[in-house]
Design a protein around this motif. Structure first.
Motif, PDB file in Angstrom:
ATOM      1  N   GLU A 187       0.912  55.658 108.192  1.00  0.00           N
ATOM      2  CA  GLU A 187       0.635  55.651 106.758  1.00  0.00           C
ATOM      3  C   GLU A 187       0.292  54.240 106.269  1.00  0.00           C
ATOM      4  O   GLU A 187      -0.671  54.044 105.521  1.00  0.00           O
ATOM      5  CB  GLU A 187       1.861  56.186 106.007  1.00  0.00           C
ATOM      6  CG  GLU A 187       1.705  56.255 104.495  1.00  0.00           C
ATOM      7  CD  GLU A 187       0.861  57.412 104.017  1.00  0.00           C
ATOM      8  OE1 GLU A 187       0.341  57.327 102.891  1.00  0.00           O
ATOM      9  OE2 GLU A 187       0.701  58.402 104.781  1.00  0.00           O
ATOM     10  N   ASN A 188       1.082  53.262 106.717  1.00  0.00           N
ATOM     11  CA  ASN A 188       0.865  51.877 106.287  1.00  0.00           C
ATOM     12  C   ASN A 188      -0.480  51.332 106.781  1.00  0.00           C
ATOM     13  O   ASN A 188      -1.213  50.679 106.036  1.00  0.00           O
ATOM     14  CB  ASN A 188       2.003  50.982 106.786  1.00  0.00           C
ATOM     15  CG  ASN A 188       3.307  51.260 106.072  1.00  0.00           C
ATOM     16  OD1 ASN A 188       3.313  51.786 104.954  1.00  0.00           O
ATOM     17  ND2 ASN A 188       4.422  50.925 106.696  1.00  0.00           N
ATOM     18  N   ILE A 189      -0.791  51.628 108.057  1.00  0.00           N
ATOM     19  CA  ILE A 189      -2.060  51.131 108.621  1.00  0.00           C
ATOM     20  C   ILE A 189      -3.239  51.809 107.922  1.00  0.00           C
ATOM     21  O   ILE A 189      -4.225  51.157 107.575  1.00  0.00           O
ATOM     22  CB  ILE A 189      -2.117  51.372 110.145  1.00  0.00           C
ATOM     23  CG1 ILE A 189      -1.007  50.589 110.854  1.00  0.00           C
ATOM     24  CG2 ILE A 189      -3.478  50.948 110.698  1.00  0.00           C
ATOM     25  CD1 ILE A 189      -0.880  50.884 112.331  1.00  0.00           C
ATOM     26  N   ALA A 190      -3.121  53.128 107.708  1.00  0.00           N
ATOM     27  CA  ALA A 190      -4.203  53.864 107.053  1.00  0.00           C
ATOM     28  C   ALA A 190      -4.454  53.343 105.642  1.00  0.00           C
ATOM     29  O   ALA A 190      -5.608  53.216 105.209  1.00  0.00           O
ATOM     30  CB  ALA A 190      -3.873  55.357 107.015  1.00  0.00           C
ATOM     31  N   THR A 191      -3.388  53.022 104.927  1.00  0.00           N
ATOM     32  CA  THR A 191      -3.524  52.486 103.561  1.00  0.00           C
ATOM     33  C   THR A 191      -4.263  51.159 103.574  1.00  0.00           C
ATOM     34  O   THR A 191      -5.141  50.910 102.735  1.00  0.00           O
ATOM     35  CB  THR A 191      -2.135  52.310 102.910  1.00  0.00           C
ATOM     36  OG1 THR A 191      -1.475  53.589 102.866  1.00  0.00           O
ATOM     37  CG2 THR A 191      -2.255  51.764 101.496  1.00  0.00           C
ATOM     38  N   ARG A 192      -3.932  50.303 104.549  1.00  0.00           N
ATOM     39  CA  ARG A 192      -4.626  49.017 104.670  1.00  0.00           C
ATOM     40  C   ARG A 192      -6.100  49.216 105.008  1.00  0.00           C
ATOM     41  O   ARG A 192      -6.981  48.567 104.444  1.00  0.00           O
ATOM     42  CB  ARG A 192      -3.957  48.142 105.735  1.00  0.00           C
ATOM     43  CG  ARG A 192      -2.623  47.561 105.317  1.00  0.00           C
ATOM     44  CD  ARG A 192      -2.272  46.332 106.144  1.00  0.00           C
ATOM     45  NE  ARG A 192      -2.234  46.593 107.574  1.00  0.00           N
ATOM     46  CZ  ARG A 192      -1.175  47.046 108.227  1.00  0.00           C
ATOM     47  NH1 ARG A 192      -0.048  47.312 107.564  1.00  0.00           N
ATOM     48  NH2 ARG A 192      -1.219  47.251 109.531  1.00  0.00           N
ATOM     49  N   VAL A 193      -6.365  50.121 105.960  1.00  0.00           N
ATOM     50  CA  VAL A 193      -7.750  50.383 106.381  1.00  0.00           C
ATOM     51  C   VAL A 193      -8.580  50.891 105.203  1.00  0.00           C
ATOM     52  O   VAL A 193      -9.709  50.446 104.976  1.00  0.00           O
ATOM     53  CB  VAL A 193      -7.784  51.411 107.536  1.00  0.00           C
ATOM     54  CG1 VAL A 193      -9.203  51.913 107.773  1.00  0.00           C
ATOM     55  CG2 VAL A 193      -7.238  50.794 108.817  1.00  0.00           C
ATOM     56  N   LEU A 194      -8.004  51.808 104.422  1.00  0.00           N
ATOM     57  CA  LEU A 194      -8.737  52.400 103.299  1.00  0.00           C
ATOM     58  C   LEU A 194      -8.835  51.461 102.097  1.00  0.00           C
ATOM     59  O   LEU A 194      -9.468  51.793 101.100  1.00  0.00           O
ATOM     60  CB  LEU A 194      -8.094  53.730 102.895  1.00  0.00           C
ATOM     61  CG  LEU A 194      -8.141  54.828 103.967  1.00  0.00           C
ATOM     62  CD1 LEU A 194      -7.440  56.082 103.498  1.00  0.00           C
ATOM     63  CD2 LEU A 194      -9.577  55.144 104.359  1.00  0.00           C
ATOM     64  N   GLY A 195      -8.219  50.303 102.204  1.00  0.00           N
ATOM     65  CA  GLY A 195      -8.393  49.277 101.186  1.00  0.00           C
ATOM     66  C   GLY A 195      -9.676  48.492 101.392  1.00  0.00           C
ATOM     67  O   GLY A 195     -10.087  47.718 100.528  1.00  0.00           O
ATOM     68  N   ASN A 196     -10.313  48.700 102.543  1.00  0.00           N
ATOM     69  CA  ASN A 196     -11.584  48.035 102.864  1.00  0.00           C
ATOM     70  C   ASN A 196     -12.730  49.020 102.602  1.00  0.00           C
ATOM     71  O   ASN A 196     -12.822  50.064 103.248  1.00  0.00           O
ATOM     72  CB  ASN A 196     -11.566  47.598 104.340  1.00  0.00           C
ATOM     73  CG  ASN A 196     -12.817  46.857 104.740  1.00  0.00           C
ATOM     74  OD1 ASN A 196     -13.921  47.233 104.368  1.00  0.00           O
ATOM     75  ND2 ASN A 196     -12.644  45.800 105.518  1.00  0.00           N
TER      76      ASN A 196
END
Length: 440
Positions: free
Chosen positions: A389-398
């Motif tokens: 969840e944390n990694i996906a949130t960071r990725v989707l911030g780009n």
């Protein structure tokens, strides 16, 4: 302000924009007053410069800027309200002796309109959907590869037909001197193989480069030269033997199975072969899906007939890039991009008619699946949901990543739709035959 449209034909129109003085004068006056407050002109106190001088210096530039803003904002609004599906951007028509001093300013813009057409997913001619199976030969080769990879090296004093030999290739004229390890099983030339067999450490042989290896790419890596140079090379090289090893295959036992798949997940050779088959066919499915997507795309472009506003698009290409193109250059660029543009229109219509959408939550789940598969490649097989969840949130911030993943997810949705509704014929093949048929 008044905006009207003149339809030239089905794919071309002209939009006329009439702007009167009251549309822009108040804004222009306000900006010029601000300029006057800030102006530093020799001979005048700050804020006391005559308005006539301000207008003379800045009036036309401010007028042009404000009118262009009005044009852009209102033209875009008009296209949206009228639901005009345009290709490229509106092109301003050149007007000689345009009078910016006039109280009424008239502008014309050429429009290239998207064509009207129907898309039939069930194409006239069936598209082949390949089902790639891992046959016995492939599984045997994979088992042998695994045994070899996890086997052990045993030093030898004399070269045998299946050994691995470390040595140095040299050719003074071509400035070749490269230490490497070669597998004799990958030598193609019989004379070269015969020359190597029986040699001992310290001994040298002369080999011809042409047709030396079964796979062409091995020559460049073995000689330490560029691929382009290796392709044309037809010389003799000296190979000096330095070390000889026999690779003894690993036993198909529980220790090997646990190394490959984790403790007790595979317990027998039969299970190993089944796992290899399943894993291989899963990978093959990705390749056959990509082939299917490409083939359906080509078939839809071929069978969906419509005209484009070609002359408008060539004009637009000519002036829309970083530098102005000639007519011939613009025509060439149009020809290169025409197929892609046609499919963009076809794909857009398919997405609209079938109400295909990418929702934020499903995009996040798609990103998690992608991240999970990436982590598995590095041995992280069971990540926690919180971590994903944390990694996906960071990725989707780009935003670039959002665009890339959205396109991949939409391709997946289109592929699912095509499999349901397209005219497909399933053909079962092994991987070797798939490569021959698909890429010949």
């Amino acid at each position: 302000m008044n905006i009207t449209k003149e339809q030239i034909d089905e794919l071309n129109a002209v939009v006329k924009v009439a702007i009167s003085k009251e549309d822009y004068q108040e804004k222009v006056d306000t900006i010029l007053k601000d300029y006057r407050k800030q102006a530093n002109i020799p001979g005048f106190r700050k804020g006391q410069v005559p308005m006539g001088l301000i207008k003379k210096q800045y009036g036309k530039a401010v007028l042009v800027d404000e009118v262009n803003k009005l044009l852009q904002d209102n033209l875009n609004k008009y296209l949206t309200e009228e639901k005009l599906d345009v290709l490229g951007n509106p092109l301003p028509k050149q007007q000689e002796d345009f009078d910016w001093e006039s109280d009424n300013l008239d502008f014309e813009f050429e429009l290239g309109l998207a064509p009207s057409f129907d898309v039939k997913l069930k194409t006239k001619k069936a598209v082949t959907q390949y089902k790639i199976v891992a046959d016995k030969k492939m599984i045997d080769e994979q088992v042998e590869r695994i045994q070899k990879q996890y086997g052990k090296l045993v030093s030898k004093t004399e070269v045998g037909k299946s050994d691995e030999v470390t040595g140095t290739f040299t050719n003074e004229a071509e400035e070749i001197e490269n230490k490497t390890t070669i597998e004799l099983s990958k030598i193609k030339a019989k004379k070269a193989l015969d020359a190597l067999v029986g040699k001992k450490a310290g001994e040298s042989v002369t080999l011809k480069t042409k047709g030396l290896f079964k796979e062409d790419y091995l020559l460049s890596s073995s000689l330490g030269i560029a691929k382009e140079k290796a392709e044309k090379l037809n010389i003799e090289v000296t190979f000096t033997v330095e070390e000889i090893n026999e690779r003894q295959p690993a036993a198909l036992d529980q220790e090997l199975f646990d190394k490959l798949f984790g403790k007790d997940n595979v317990k027998t050779e039969k299970e190993l072969r089944e796992r290899i088959k399943d894993d291989s066919e899963t990978q093959f499915e990705q390749q056959s899906d990509q082939k299917l997507l490409n083939d359906i795309t080509e078939r839809l472009i071929d069978e969906t007939k419509f005209n484009l506003p070609s002359e408008f698009l060539k004009k637009w290409i000519q002036i829309s890039g970083e530098k102005m193109l000639s007519e011939d250059e613009a025509s060439e660029e149009f020809e290169k991009s025409e197929k892609g543009l046609r499919y963009q229109l076809i794909e857009g219509k398919i997405i609209q008619e079938n109400e295909l959408q990418v929702q934020l939550e499903e995009l996040k789940e798609f990103a998690k699946g992608f991240i999970k598969s990436q982590m598995a490649q590095y041995g992280h097989l069971d990540p926690k949901e919180e971590e994903l969840e944390n990694i996906a949130t960071r990725v989707l911030g780009n935003q670039d990543e959002v665009k890339r993943l959205s396109e991949q997810l939409m391709s997946q949705k289109l592929l699912t739709l095509y499999k349901e509704k397209s005219n497909l014929k399933v053909k079962e093949v092994n991987y070797e035959d798939f490569v021959k048929e698909a890429y010949s």
